[in-house]
Design a protein around this motif. Structure first.
Motif, PDB file in Angstrom:
ATOM      1  N   LEU A  87       0.790  -1.253  -0.185  1.00 25.64           N
ATOM      2  CA  LEU A  87      -0.041  -0.055  -0.127  1.00 25.64           C
ATOM      3  C   LEU A  87       1.055   1.284   0.046  1.00 25.64           C
ATOM      4  N   PRO A  88       1.610   1.492  -1.127  1.00 30.06           N
ATOM      5  CA  PRO A  88       2.469   2.691  -1.143  1.00 30.06           C
ATOM      6  C   PRO A  88       1.778   3.893  -0.917  1.00 30.06           C
ATOM      7  N   GLY A  89       2.443   4.782   0.136  1.00 29.41           N
ATOM      8  CA  GLY A  89       1.744   6.126   0.276  1.00 29.41           C
ATOM      9  C   GLY A  89       1.101   6.143   1.678  1.00 29.41           C
ATOM     10  N   SER A  90       0.692   4.869   2.012  1.00 30.15           N
ATOM     11  CA  SER A  90       0.084   4.743   3.514  1.00 30.15           C
ATOM     12  C   SER A  90       0.706   3.544   4.347  1.00 30.15           C
ATOM     13  N   ALA A  91       1.401   2.657   3.702  1.00 23.87           N
ATOM     14  CA  ALA A  91       1.840   1.479   4.437  1.00 23.87           C
ATOM     15  C   ALA A  91       2.730   1.839   5.543  1.00 23.87           C
ATOM     16  N   ARG A  92       3.467   2.872   5.572  1.00 23.02           N
ATOM     17  CA  ARG A  92       4.119   3.231   6.901  1.00 23.02           C
ATOM     18  C   ARG A  92       3.529   3.453   8.079  1.00 23.02           C
ATOM     19  N   SER A  93       2.114   3.788   7.910  1.00 26.18           N
ATOM     20  CA  SER A  93       1.316   4.143   9.035  1.00 26.18           C
ATOM     21  C   SER A  93       1.190   2.659   9.957  1.00 26.18           C
ATOM     22  N   PHE A  94       1.311   1.531   9.164  1.00 22.51           N
ATOM     23  CA  PHE A  94       0.923   0.157   9.915  1.00 22.51           C
ATOM     24  C   PHE A  94       2.136  -0.479  10.112  1.00 22.51           C
ATOM     25  N   LEU A  95       3.316   0.110  10.109  1.00 24.82           N
ATOM     26  CA  LEU A  95       4.426  -0.574  10.460  1.00 24.82           C
ATOM     27  C   LEU A  95       4.750  -1.004  11.944  1.00 24.82           C
ATOM     28  N   ARG A  96       4.317  -0.381  12.858  1.00 20.66           N
ATOM     29  CA  ARG A  96       4.286  -0.907  14.234  1.00 20.66           C
ATOM     30  C   ARG A  96       3.415  -2.275  14.369  1.00 20.66           C
ATOM     31  N   LEU A  97       2.343  -2.179  13.432  1.00 14.71           N
ATOM     32  CA  LEU A  97       1.607  -3.508  13.728  1.00 14.71           C
ATOM     33  C   LEU A  97       2.259  -4.591  12.955  1.00 14.71           C
ATOM     34  N   ALA A  98       2.915  -4.246  11.917  1.00 14.98           N
ATOM     35  CA  ALA A  98       3.467  -5.311  11.007  1.00 14.98           C
ATOM     36  C   ALA A  98       4.653  -5.807  11.710  1.00 14.98           C
ATOM     37  N   ILE A  99       5.378  -5.058  12.468  1.00 18.17           N
ATOM     38  CA  ILE A  99       6.597  -5.628  13.224  1.00 18.17           C
ATOM     39  C   ILE A  99       6.324  -6.474  14.201  1.00 18.17           C
ATOM     40  N   HIS A 100       5.153  -5.892  14.878  1.00 16.86           N
ATOM     41  CA  HIS A 100       4.799  -6.810  16.223  1.00 16.86           C
ATOM     42  C   HIS A 100       4.381  -8.196  15.689  1.00 16.86           C
ATOM     43  N   ALA A 101       3.935  -8.416  14.453  1.00 16.39           N
ATOM     44  CA  ALA A 101       3.296  -9.522  13.930  1.00 16.39           C
ATOM     45  C   ALA A 101       4.304 -10.532  13.378  1.00 16.39           C
ATOM     46  N   LEU A 102       5.569  -9.931  13.195  1.00 17.54           N
ATOM     47  CA  LEU A 102       6.565 -10.787  12.480  1.00 17.54           C
ATOM     48  C   LEU A 102       7.676 -11.320  13.452  1.00 17.54           C
ATOM     49  N   ARG A 103       7.663 -12.595  13.303  1.00 15.29           N
ATOM     50  CA  ARG A 103       9.001 -13.438  13.903  1.00 15.29           C
ATOM     51  C   ARG A 103      10.143 -12.939  14.037  1.00 15.29           C
ATOM     52  N   CYS A 104      10.919 -13.087  14.943  1.00 19.04           N
ATOM     53  CA  CYS A 104      12.473 -12.811  14.868  1.00 19.04           C
ATOM     54  C   CYS A 104      13.218 -13.252  13.744  1.00 19.04           C
ATOM     55  N   GLY A 105      13.769 -12.293  12.965  1.00 23.38           N
ATOM     56  CA  GLY A 105      14.183 -12.960  11.861  1.00 23.38           C
ATOM     57  C   GLY A 105      13.435 -12.978  10.422  1.00 23.38           C
ATOM     58  N   GLY A 106      12.102 -12.543  10.976  1.00 20.67           N
ATOM     59  CA  GLY A 106      11.230 -12.835   9.899  1.00 20.67           C
ATOM     60  C   GLY A 106      11.613 -11.464   8.545  1.00 20.67           C
ATOM     61  N   HIS A 107      10.793 -11.573   7.371  1.00 23.35           N
ATOM     62  CA  HIS A 107      11.010 -10.681   6.376  1.00 23.35           C
ATOM     63  C   HIS A 107      10.012  -9.895   6.208  1.00 23.35           C
ATOM     64  N   LEU A 108      10.218  -8.429   5.843  1.00 20.97           N
ATOM     65  CA  LEU A 108       9.084  -7.471   5.588  1.00 20.97           C
ATOM     66  C   LEU A 108       9.322  -6.726   4.327  1.00 20.97           C
ATOM     67  N   HIS A 109       8.196  -6.485   3.446  1.00 21.56           N
ATOM     68  CA  HIS A 109       8.484  -6.028   2.213  1.00 21.56           C
ATOM     69  C   HIS A 109       7.521  -4.710   2.391  1.00 21.56           C
ATOM     70  N   LEU A 110       7.966  -3.586   2.454  1.00 18.45           N
ATOM     71  CA  LEU A 110       7.451  -2.172   2.458  1.00 18.45           C
ATOM     72  C   LEU A 110       7.431  -1.641   1.399  1.00 18.45           C
ATOM     73  N   TYR A 111       6.128  -1.202   0.757  1.00 17.99           N
ATOM     74  CA  TYR A 111       6.093  -0.315  -0.448  1.00 17.99           C
ATOM     75  C   TYR A 111       6.058   1.025  -0.286  1.00 17.99           C
ATOM     76  N   ASP A 112       6.240   1.983  -0.933  1.00 15.54           N
ATOM     77  CA  ASP A 112       6.209   3.312  -0.974  1.00 15.54           C
ATOM     78  C   ASP A 112       6.410   4.211  -2.180  1.00 15.54           C
ATOM     79  N   PHE A 113       5.856   5.090  -2.316  1.00 16.00           N
ATOM     80  CA  PHE A 113       6.077   6.186  -3.356  1.00 16.00           C
ATOM     81  C   PHE A 113       7.153   7.282  -2.961  1.00 16.00           C
ATOM     82  N   GLN A 114       8.340   7.389  -3.727  1.00 17.41           N
ATOM     83  CA  GLN A 114       9.265   8.333  -3.395  1.00 17.41           C
ATOM     84  C   GLN A 114      10.048   8.727  -4.466  1.00 17.41           C
TER      85      GLN A 114
END
Length: 274
Positions: A199-226
């Motif tokens: 969700l580029p443009g808005s996904a950063r607002s949900f980072l805390r939620l995503a990181i909390h749901a990610l296992r240690c050593g897990g992979h995160l793919h964050l999309y953005d417009f820049q």
């Protein structure tokens, strides 16, 4: 033959200068961006596309920008059949959708396949903002993931996602939840090996939620417009969110995977969170 060649005898030279050579194709629908000086020529242009590509049955032009919570692009049919519903094929996955009711970008197909190619055996994957489920279904077909969960708030998109899961026989691997990630992800109590945030443009607002749901050593793919000069801002935002959650981030890759405008890019930050 491209569109400009097909219309070289039908449009004035200055009109040809305004005309784009390419257009998006979703299923049997062509979507073209026309500048206002060509609006009075839209039917002619639409008929030319139908003549060039016999597989196209509908031609629509963008009638505004992608907007609203569900990012739906207003479209005006300028030639062919009067419908916006179609079936799109992407790397062997069938996607039934209505472009008047849901968001879908065929330009992200290669990026979805890139993610599938990164998955290892038995991963559990969460796809936030999963829409009509192109990413969950591509992951199910082309990766060795054990389970994939897609969460989508738009009930129309979720409706088509359920149809697509059945159409692609992915019921055993893919679960689809309709609702807000803010409510559903914490309540499920699960930890994931990989989380996709398309969700580029808005996904950063949900980072805390995503990181909390990610296992240690897990992979995160964050999309953005820049713009290119500010790619580092997205990386820094992920670093800060990880630090605030008491975690550490390792940048694995930064991929340019499309344009938002001539000066703005769609990027993906691939990171591991420990």
């Amino acid at each position: 033959m491209n569109l400009k060649q097909a219309l070289r005898h039908s449009l004035e030279p200055d009109e040809l200068d305004h005309l784009v050579r390419s257009y998006d194709v979703v299923g049997d629908i062509a979507i073209i961006a026309l500048p206002p000086p060509l609006f009075h020529r839209e039917t002619l242009i639409g008929e030319a596309i139908l003549n060039i590509n016999k597989r196209i049955k509908v031609v629509a032009r963008r009638d505004g920008c992608c907007s609203g919570e569900y990012r739906i692009t207003p479209l005006k049919i300028i030639a062919g059949e009067q419908r916006l519903e179609t079936i799109h094929r992407e790397f062997g996955v069938l996607l039934h959708l209505d472009l008047g009711r849901v968001y879908f970008s065929p330009r992200s197909g290669n990026e979805r396949k890139r993610l599938a190619d990164m998955v290892v055996d038995d991963e559990s994957i969460l796809v936030m903002f999963s829409g009509i489920a192109p990413a969950p279904l591509l992951l199910a077909k082309h990766s060795p993931a054990a389970t994939i969960i897609g969460v989508e708030k738009n009930s129309d998109a979720h409706h088509f996602a359920l149809i697509n899961r059945k159409k692609n026989r992915a019921e055993k691997k893919v679960s689809l939840w309709c609702g807000d990630v803010i409510d559903l992800v914490p309540s499920c109590g699960m930890k994931f090996d990989r989380i996709v945030m398309p969700l580029p443009g808005s996904a950063r607002s949900f980072l805390r939620l995503a990181i909390h749901a990610l296992r240690c050593g897990g992979h995160l793919h964050l999309y953005d417009f820049q713009p290119q000069s500010q790619f580092g801002e997205t990386v820094a935002a992920l670093q800060l969110a990880s630090h605030q959650a008491g975690r550490t981030m390792r940048l694995d890759n930064l991929v340019v995977c499309g344009h938002n405008s001539p000066s703005s890019y769609r990027i993906c930050v691939d990171a591991s969170i420990f």
